[in-house]
Design a protein around this motif. Sequence first.
Motif, PDB file in Angstrom:
ATOM      1  N   UNK A  17       0.901  -1.164   0.000  1.00  0.00           N
ATOM      2  CA  UNK A  17       0.000   0.000   0.000  1.00  0.00           C
ATOM      3  C   UNK A  17       0.925   1.194   0.000  1.00  0.00           C
ATOM      4  N   UNK A  18       0.864   2.009  -1.047  1.00  0.00           N
ATOM      5  CA  UNK A  18       1.773   3.152  -1.088  1.00  0.00           C
ATOM      6  C   UNK A  18       0.983   4.442  -1.198  1.00  0.00           C
ATOM      7  N   UNK A  19       1.380   5.418  -0.382  1.00  0.00           N
ATOM      8  CA  UNK A  19       0.795   6.756  -0.458  1.00  0.00           C
ATOM      9  C   UNK A  19       1.882   7.701  -0.901  1.00  0.00           C
ATOM     10  N   UNK A  21       2.811  11.649  -1.447  1.00  0.00           N
ATOM     11  CA  UNK A  21       2.412  13.034  -1.151  1.00  0.00           C
ATOM     12  C   UNK A  21       3.158  13.943  -2.129  1.00  0.00           C
ATOM     13  N   UNK A  28      -2.699  13.787  -2.590  1.00  0.00           N
ATOM     14  CA  UNK A  28      -2.480  12.426  -2.104  1.00  0.00           C
ATOM     15  C   UNK A  28      -2.702  11.459  -3.262  1.00  0.00           C
ATOM     16  N   UNK A  30      -2.805   7.261  -4.049  1.00  0.00           N
ATOM     17  CA  UNK A  30      -2.812   5.935  -3.413  1.00  0.00           C
ATOM     18  C   UNK A  30      -2.495   4.886  -4.466  1.00  0.00           C
ATOM     19  N   UNK A  31      -1.536   4.034  -4.172  1.00  0.00           N
ATOM     20  CA  UNK A  31      -1.099   3.010  -5.120  1.00  0.00           C
ATOM     21  C   UNK A  31      -1.130   1.656  -4.417  1.00  0.00           C
ATOM     22  N   UNK A  32      -1.747   0.695  -5.057  1.00  0.00           N
ATOM     23  CA  UNK A  32      -1.727  -0.663  -4.510  1.00  0.00           C
ATOM     24  C   UNK A  32      -0.982  -1.549  -5.479  1.00  0.00           C
ATOM     25  N   UNK A 151      10.076   4.482   3.063  1.00  0.00           N
ATOM     26  CA  UNK A 151       9.827   5.898   2.808  1.00  0.00           C
ATOM     27  C   UNK A 151      10.745   6.321   1.665  1.00  0.00           C
ATOM     28  N   UNK A 165       7.077  12.849  -1.340  1.00  0.00           N
ATOM     29  CA  UNK A 165       7.413  11.975  -0.210  1.00  0.00           C
ATOM     30  C   UNK A 165       6.419  10.832  -0.257  1.00  0.00           C
ATOM     31  N   UNK A 166       6.904   9.611  -0.304  1.00  0.00           N
ATOM     32  CA  UNK A 166       5.941   8.519  -0.347  1.00  0.00           C
ATOM     33  C   UNK A 166       6.271   7.453   0.673  1.00  0.00           C
ATOM     34  N   UNK A 167       5.239   6.738   1.060  1.00  0.00           N
ATOM     35  CA  UNK A 167       5.351   5.752   2.122  1.00  0.00           C
ATOM     36  C   UNK A 167       4.664   4.474   1.679  1.00  0.00           C
ATOM     37  N   UNK A 169       3.621   0.552   2.988  1.00  0.00           N
ATOM     38  CA  UNK A 169       3.599  -0.526   3.974  1.00  0.00           C
ATOM     39  C   UNK A 169       3.451  -1.805   3.164  1.00  0.00           C
TER      40      UNK A 169
ATOM     41  N   UNK B  17       0.553  16.470   5.809  1.00  0.00           N
ATOM     42  CA  UNK B  17      -0.207  15.555   4.950  1.00  0.00           C
ATOM     43  C   UNK B  17       0.013  14.179   5.546  1.00  0.00           C
ATOM     44  N   UNK B  19      -1.046  10.055   5.604  1.00  0.00           N
ATOM     45  CA  UNK B  19      -1.736   8.901   5.016  1.00  0.00           C
ATOM     46  C   UNK B  19      -1.719   7.788   6.032  1.00  0.00           C
ATOM     47  N   UNK B  21      -2.578   3.830   6.606  1.00  0.00           N
ATOM     48  CA  UNK B  21      -2.876   2.555   5.947  1.00  0.00           C
ATOM     49  C   UNK B  21      -3.474   1.622   6.990  1.00  0.00           C
ATOM     50  N   UNK B  28      -7.000   3.204   2.570  1.00  0.00           N
ATOM     51  CA  UNK B  28      -6.162   4.400   2.634  1.00  0.00           C
ATOM     52  C   UNK B  28      -6.991   5.531   3.246  1.00  0.00           C
ATOM     53  N   UNK B 167       1.903   7.680   7.717  1.00  0.00           N
ATOM     54  CA  UNK B 167       3.064   8.482   7.304  1.00  0.00           C
ATOM     55  C   UNK B 167       2.620   9.920   7.165  1.00  0.00           C
TER      56      UNK B 167
END
Lengths: 179, 179
Positions: A17-19, A21, A28, A30-32, A151, A165-167, A169, B17, B19, B21, B28, B167
């Motif tokens: 699961x990636x967010x 920013x 925002x 959202x990438x799965x 991150x 900036x992306x995160x 999990x 910002x 996010x 998960x 999200x 995050x």
Amino acid sequence: MKIKEFVERSIGRWRSQRSAHHLAFGHFEAIQSVIDIVAISPDDPAVVDLCKSYNIDTNAAVSPFRMTWDGQSDWDENEVLKGSCILVPVPDPDDPNRGKLLRDQGYAETMAAAGNYYLTEDDTFVLVTQYDRAAAEEKIWFVNPNVRCRVSLIKTSAGTGIVTASFSSEIRQEIKNSK
Amino acid sequence: MKIKEFVERSIGRWRSQRSAHHLAFGHFEAIQSVIDIVAISPDDPAVVDLCKSYNIDTNAAVSPFRMTWDGQSDWDENEVLKGSCILVPVPDPDDPNRGKLLRDQGYAETMAAAGNYYLTEDDTFVLVTQYDRAAAEEKIWFVNPNVRCRVSLIKTSAGTGIVTASFSSEIRQEIKNSK
């Protein structure tokens, strides 16, 4: 933790699961995706070629692996988030916690790239990659054997401004049947 | 970096910002908020009371501060994401890179909580807080003086399962006029 152990723990299939920013305009994304990390042989021709292109002795390579991803973004559903690359860690002979990570396709730009990595005392893998027009900094750590956090920062090439900036999990998946 | 410097660098107004998960069901959540971090006096009655409730000598407190947040989530627009708490670092006399962080209102449960923090060699602030029915782990680091990243994990109380991974990218804001 040594790079060998870090790669070993990373082998497998991960549901990510990636967010992302996008900082300038507060967006925002959202990438799965599903990420496969597979060990490959140091003798694999792709590894040998990649080492050669950086004038690095193939014997210096440790635990090369292939990463494949297949994802979907909520931003542009037509965008293809699919790809694969080979990554080759090359530890510094004088400091086993540092080294170079070669890859045949970069993250911020789709070309070969060599980043500098180090492992911190609390087992976080940190990778800094300089591209022509950007710099990327990634931190990856295990929360437990089946959960990784990542991150990623995309910076301006001077390294002061942050563009994205992306995160992520990442949760380990069972791989069913033959593979 | 010492805790005193970490707090000093954190003082100010931040646009965040975040996010979240929710791992079990792959959801999200996007939260936008404004966070104010303001230094307060070690003599402030709230600081004195908080120290007293943990049987800690007020003289051991370093750089207490107040954090106020005001946010909006895309998940439940009626939910009030607004609050304020007082945080009091109490460094370990034997190891200045570690200590306790007292707060008068916790993050995962709305009650007073004392967490254990440490600062890593690469200046990441790590905070682990044990609650009755959950444990929280936070990592905060500066990418540059005006950008902070924060990863928060909410775990089951046993600490093995991860319930939520979130995050935040936090950008320093100019504070205009009087305040």
